[in-house]
Motif scaffolding. Structure first.
Motif, mmCIF file in Angstrom:
data_model
loop_
_atom_site.group_PDB
_atom_site.id
_atom_site.type_symbol
_atom_site.label_atom_id
_atom_site.label_comp_id
_atom_site.label_asym_id
_atom_site.label_seq_id
_atom_site.Cartn_x
_atom_site.Cartn_y
_atom_site.Cartn_z
ATOM 1 N N ILE A 165 -8.213 -24.882 -44.430
ATOM 2 C CA ILE A 165 -8.066 -26.448 -44.087
ATOM 3 C C ILE A 165 -9.057 -26.770 -43.150
ATOM 4 O O ILE A 165 -9.627 -27.946 -43.096
ATOM 5 C CB ILE A 165 -6.617 -26.531 -43.512
ATOM 6 C CG1 ILE A 165 -6.321 -28.288 -43.755
ATOM 7 C CG2 ILE A 165 -6.413 -26.334 -42.099
ATOM 8 C CD1 ILE A 165 -6.019 -28.524 -45.064
ATOM 9 N N LEU A 166 -9.553 -25.878 -42.233
ATOM 10 C CA LEU A 166 -10.692 -25.882 -41.225
ATOM 11 C C LEU A 166 -12.024 -26.127 -41.755
ATOM 12 O O LEU A 166 -12.955 -26.979 -41.295
ATOM 13 C CB LEU A 166 -10.362 -24.979 -40.045
ATOM 14 C CG LEU A 166 -9.039 -25.046 -39.325
ATOM 15 C CD1 LEU A 166 -8.952 -23.982 -38.383
ATOM 16 C CD2 LEU A 166 -8.669 -26.166 -38.692
ATOM 17 N N THR A 167 -12.171 -25.272 -42.830
ATOM 18 C CA THR A 167 -13.619 -25.231 -43.064
ATOM 19 C C THR A 167 -13.711 -25.745 -44.521
ATOM 20 O O THR A 167 -15.056 -26.025 -44.993
ATOM 21 C CB THR A 167 -14.182 -23.694 -42.988
ATOM 22 O OG1 THR A 167 -13.253 -23.028 -43.968
ATOM 23 C CG2 THR A 167 -13.817 -22.975 -41.846
ATOM 24 N N GLY A 168 -12.808 -25.843 -45.327
ATOM 25 C CA GLY A 168 -13.015 -26.157 -46.639
ATOM 26 C C GLY A 168 -13.206 -25.298 -47.508
ATOM 27 O O GLY A 168 -13.706 -25.304 -48.785
ATOM 28 N N CYS A 481 -14.190 -31.078 -37.794
ATOM 29 C CA CYS A 481 -14.260 -29.467 -37.869
ATOM 30 C C CYS A 481 -14.827 -29.303 -39.162
ATOM 31 O O CYS A 481 -15.929 -28.835 -39.416
ATOM 32 C CB CYS A 481 -13.157 -28.651 -37.838
ATOM 33 S SG CYS A 481 -13.456 -26.806 -37.992
ATOM 34 N N ARG A 482 -14.439 -30.017 -40.228
ATOM 35 C CA ARG A 482 -14.820 -29.540 -41.635
ATOM 36 C C ARG A 482 -16.330 -30.304 -41.657
ATOM 37 O O ARG A 482 -17.084 -29.688 -42.292
ATOM 38 C CB ARG A 482 -13.937 -30.257 -42.465
ATOM 39 C CG ARG A 482 -12.867 -29.323 -42.963
ATOM 40 C CD ARG A 482 -11.743 -30.067 -43.733
ATOM 41 N NE ARG A 482 -12.115 -29.885 -45.063
ATOM 42 C CZ ARG A 482 -11.436 -29.679 -46.294
ATOM 43 N NH1 ARG A 482 -10.515 -29.075 -45.774
ATOM 44 N NH2 ARG A 482 -11.905 -29.736 -47.503
ATOM 45 N N VAL A 516 -16.344 -24.002 -35.923
ATOM 46 C CA VAL A 516 -17.613 -24.433 -35.722
ATOM 47 C C VAL A 516 -18.569 -23.461 -34.932
ATOM 48 O O VAL A 516 -19.588 -23.436 -35.260
ATOM 49 C CB VAL A 516 -17.560 -25.794 -34.940
ATOM 50 C CG1 VAL A 516 -18.856 -26.513 -34.656
ATOM 51 C CG2 VAL A 516 -16.768 -26.902 -35.769
ATOM 52 N N TYR A 517 -18.016 -22.892 -33.892
ATOM 53 C CA TYR A 517 -18.787 -21.955 -33.061
ATOM 54 C C TYR A 517 -19.194 -20.756 -33.764
ATOM 55 O O TYR A 517 -20.102 -20.336 -33.769
ATOM 56 C CB TYR A 517 -17.826 -21.489 -31.718
ATOM 57 C CG TYR A 517 -17.701 -22.571 -30.500
ATOM 58 C CD1 TYR A 517 -18.723 -23.299 -30.411
ATOM 59 C CD2 TYR A 517 -16.774 -22.101 -29.900
ATOM 60 C CE1 TYR A 517 -18.463 -24.158 -29.338
ATOM 61 C CE2 TYR A 517 -16.380 -23.105 -28.892
ATOM 62 C CZ TYR A 517 -17.368 -23.995 -28.827
ATOM 63 O OH TYR A 517 -17.305 -24.920 -27.473
ATOM 64 N N ALA A 518 -18.153 -20.149 -34.752
ATOM 65 C CA ALA A 518 -18.474 -18.953 -35.380
ATOM 66 C C ALA A 518 -19.839 -19.042 -36.338
ATOM 67 O O ALA A 518 -20.680 -18.538 -36.336
ATOM 68 C CB ALA A 518 -17.326 -18.615 -36.139
#
Length: 679
Positions: A165-168, A481-482, A516-518
């Motif tokens: 859900i955070l990255t798609g 985030c996405r 996002v950082y990663a």
């Protein structure tokens, strides 16, 4: 001798019939539930027994007038189990002396639980990092279904996580099934999430849809013989209820939406569909009064998320994705604000809705920025940041550009696609346009600089729009985030400091910020890494000042006359292009016996992104050539070659002729065959 073997076979079949109890009195291939709790308690199949989410081996079994004494073990653990005689589908089953009144599970799923569970809470860890779920499974096939391997269509069980859900992203996890049909799957999850569990490699079957809560362990039995799917564990009631009472909402695909046509009619139709499906949920809960409140919560969210996705799909039927205010207001107030958290409980449906909703916000933000930003704004900001100095003549050209640009854009938007190139050429012939392009070309860093500045303004506008829509803080974190993650992943380069600062200011969920950082750190490190073969990157100096596409290409391939040249036209923004480039080393190895030069022409990509993709996928070698031409030159070459999509592959023969053949390396054997004929 043959007669004796036949007798032995008959005796074995009779013994199996006695154990399996074809008359209904045996215990092999049976599953039993605890009448008090309604949970699946034990199952017996072949020489195994299932209990407490474990598969136990049957060490001994004694039968006396339909009652059984069984000794089972699992590693160092062992249990004594006694099973009383059957009475109308019921037995008393004692496990290490503790008795349970049990009923035979005769249907394809677990029957309704005896008492209602009023707990409404679906586990929500607020997207905490490091959580996981474990699925222990046993797949029991029909005779011959698995062949000799003991597995269906191959030795794998696969989980298709419907969405992070955070990255798609859509990660897939695969584990082997052993020869007994057993497997153990442990996967990371960011919160309670739904996923499909599939069996087999070729045309896999969907064994179950699992709604997995963080740090739970589930045992799943998939019995193809009896058509059963059962879940065992401390917290599996929701899974069994979803399997028994899964509600399917009417589907609105592109064809159906286009057939409805009018956007407000689409809204009314989908709202009616939502209402009807929610009524069906009420009817099911009334007919089955012991269904848990968790079942109602999950199913309601699934219905809302599915129909919200249908609504956002409606925007693709409209010019420029325009949606009436009443339409998007309905999405916000009747769907967004009605979702229960965690949003991931219906991950597939919600993620698709989220993609479309994010695209809608992004498009609207882009429209607002386009209406307020001018070329003078952009270039004067760049001048303040030290990229170049503007003369009075420059400023006069920029002012003319800003005056004419709106009319040009309006004409372009109302012109058919096939005629837009002529509109672009007409605009480009103006002296003030040529001056603006010359200003931009003075500093090679300007392209990346202007993109990052424009993107920052878009993100700032998107933050304002999200707030205006009244979306929850958690949903805001996920959307931002996405968007940032997709920007980094799509462009293959790290964000600048201003965009990282925006993320830190507006994203408050730690896991979202860390996502996002990663990916940002990954591409920052890649950007700092040197190319292993810098000679692969060619300077554009040898074609400087040229504008004819054919002449530019001839100049580029001049050093390779006498060789076969495979041209790959791609862009760092192009997902299919990057997917193909991942297999470059495989391509080089397969075609190594041919005197082949690989010529990569990159479309509309920053220098940093271009180099990062080359390094990431190791698109390097003694016979590899990379160009990142200015946009006008790249467009001219593509026009000459005849590019209609990305990636495009062309083959040039030893005389420099661009051949009209299929040179797509997706089928390496076919390409190798073509090259073989040209040796």
């Amino acid at each position: 001798m043959i007669y004796m073997k036949k007798l032995n076979l008959i005796s074995l079949e009779m013994l199996l019939l006695m154990l399996c109890g074809c008359s209904g009195g045996g215990i092999m291939d049976t599953y039993w539930r605890d009448d008090k709790t309604g949970e699946w308690l034990i199952g017996l199949t072949e020489d195994k027994l299932i209990y407490d989410c474990k598969v136990w081996g049957i060490a001994s079994m004694d039968e006396n007038d339909g009652a059984y004494s069984i000794r089972v073990n699992n590693g160092l653990d062992s249990l004594d189990i006694s099973i009383g005689t059957e009475n109308d589908g019921k037995r008393t089953i004692s496990i290490d002396g503790k008795p349970f009144d049990c009923s035979l599970i005769s249907g394809w799923c677990l029957p309704d639980y005896p008492e209602k569970d009023t707990c409404t809470t679906i586990a929500d860890n607020h997207y905490q990092e490091g959580d996981s779920v474990t699925v222990i499974g046993w797949v029991k096939p029909k005779k011959g279904l698995f062949g000799g391997s003991g597995t269906k269509n191959g030795k794998e069980v696969t989980v298709f996580l419907t969405a992070n859900i955070l990255t798609g992203e859509n990660p897939t996890y695969t584990v082997p099934i052993d020869n007994y049909g057993q497997f153990v799957l442990r996967i990371p999850i960011e919160n309670t999430t739904s996923f499909c569990l599939k069996i087999g490699q070729d045309s896999p079957d969907i064994a179950a849809t699992v709604v997995a809560e963080p740090n739970e362990t589930y045992f799943m039995m998939k019995d193809y013989d009896q058509g059963k799917t059962l879940f065992m564990g401390k917290n599996v009631r929701l899974l069994n209820e979803i399997g028994a009472h899964h509600i399917i909402t009417s589907y609105y695909g592109a064809t159906k939406l286009e057939k409805i046509g009018n956007i407000m009619n689409i809204l009314d139709s989908i709202k009616n569909n939502t209402k009807a499906t929610l009524q069906e949920l009420d009817d099911v809960c009334r007919e089955h009064p012991t269904l848990s409140e968790r079942y109602r919560t999950y199913t309601r969210n699934y219905i809302l998320a599915q129909n919200a996705y249908f609504l956002t799909q409606g925007m693709y039927t409209q010019p420029n994705y325009e949606l009436p205010k009443e339409y998007i207001k309905a999405v916000d107030e009747e769907y967004w604000k009605e979702f229960d958290e965690p949003y991931t409980m219906s991950a597939y449906e919600f993620s698709h809705f989220l993609n479309d909703y994010g695209n809608y916000l992004w498009t609207k933000a882009n429209d607002k920025i386009d209406n307020t930003i001018t070329m003078m704004n952009i270039l004067e900001t760049a001048e303040k940041d030290g990229l170049f100095k503007l003369t009075s003549k420059d400023r006069q050209a920029i002012r003319l550009y800003d005056e004419v640009y709106p009319a040009y854009q309006e004409k372009r938007q109302t012109t058919p696609d096939s005629l837009r190139e002529a509109v672009d050429e007409e605009f480009g012939r103006n002296d003030f346009v040529k001056t603006v392009l010359e200003i931009q070309a003075r500093n090679p860093e300007y392209g990346d600089y202007s993109f990052q500045k424009f993107y920052l303004r878009l993100m700032e506008q998107m933050v304002k729009d999200i707030d205006a829509h009244g979306i929850s803080e958690k949903a805001k974190d996920i959307l931002l985030c996405r968007q940032l993650y997709n920007n980094i992943n799509g462009n293959r380069r790290a964000l600048n400091k201003e965009l990282i600062a925006l993320a830190e200011e507006h994203i408050h969920t730690p896991a979202a910020l860390h996502a996002v950082y990663a990916i940002n750190d990954r591409y920052e490190q890649l950007g700092n890494r040197k190319l292993s073969n810098a000679d692969n990157l060619k300077s554009n100096d040898n074609v400087k000042g040229m504008s004819d596409g054919e002449k530019i290409l001839r100049k580029i391939i001049e050093p390779y006359k006498g060789k076969l040249i495979l041209v790959d036209i791609w862009g760092t923004w192009c997902g299919p292009c990057k997917q193909r480039l991942q297999h470059s080393q495989e391509e080089y190895e397969r075609l190594k016996d041919f005197d082949l030069v690989y010529l990569y022409l990159c479309n509309r990509s920053s220098d940093e992104s271009w180099k990062n993709v080359i390094k990431e996928y190791k698109i390097e070698g003694d016979n590899v050539v990379h160009y990142n031409l200015p946009q006008d030159q790249q467009t001219a070459v593509e026009y000459f070659i005849g590019v209609n999509g990305y990636p495009t592959y062309k083959l040039i023969d030893r005389d420099g002729t661009v051949l009209n053949v299929n040179a797509d390396p997706i089928d390496l054997d076919a390409l190798a065959g073509l090259l073989e004929k040209m040796k």
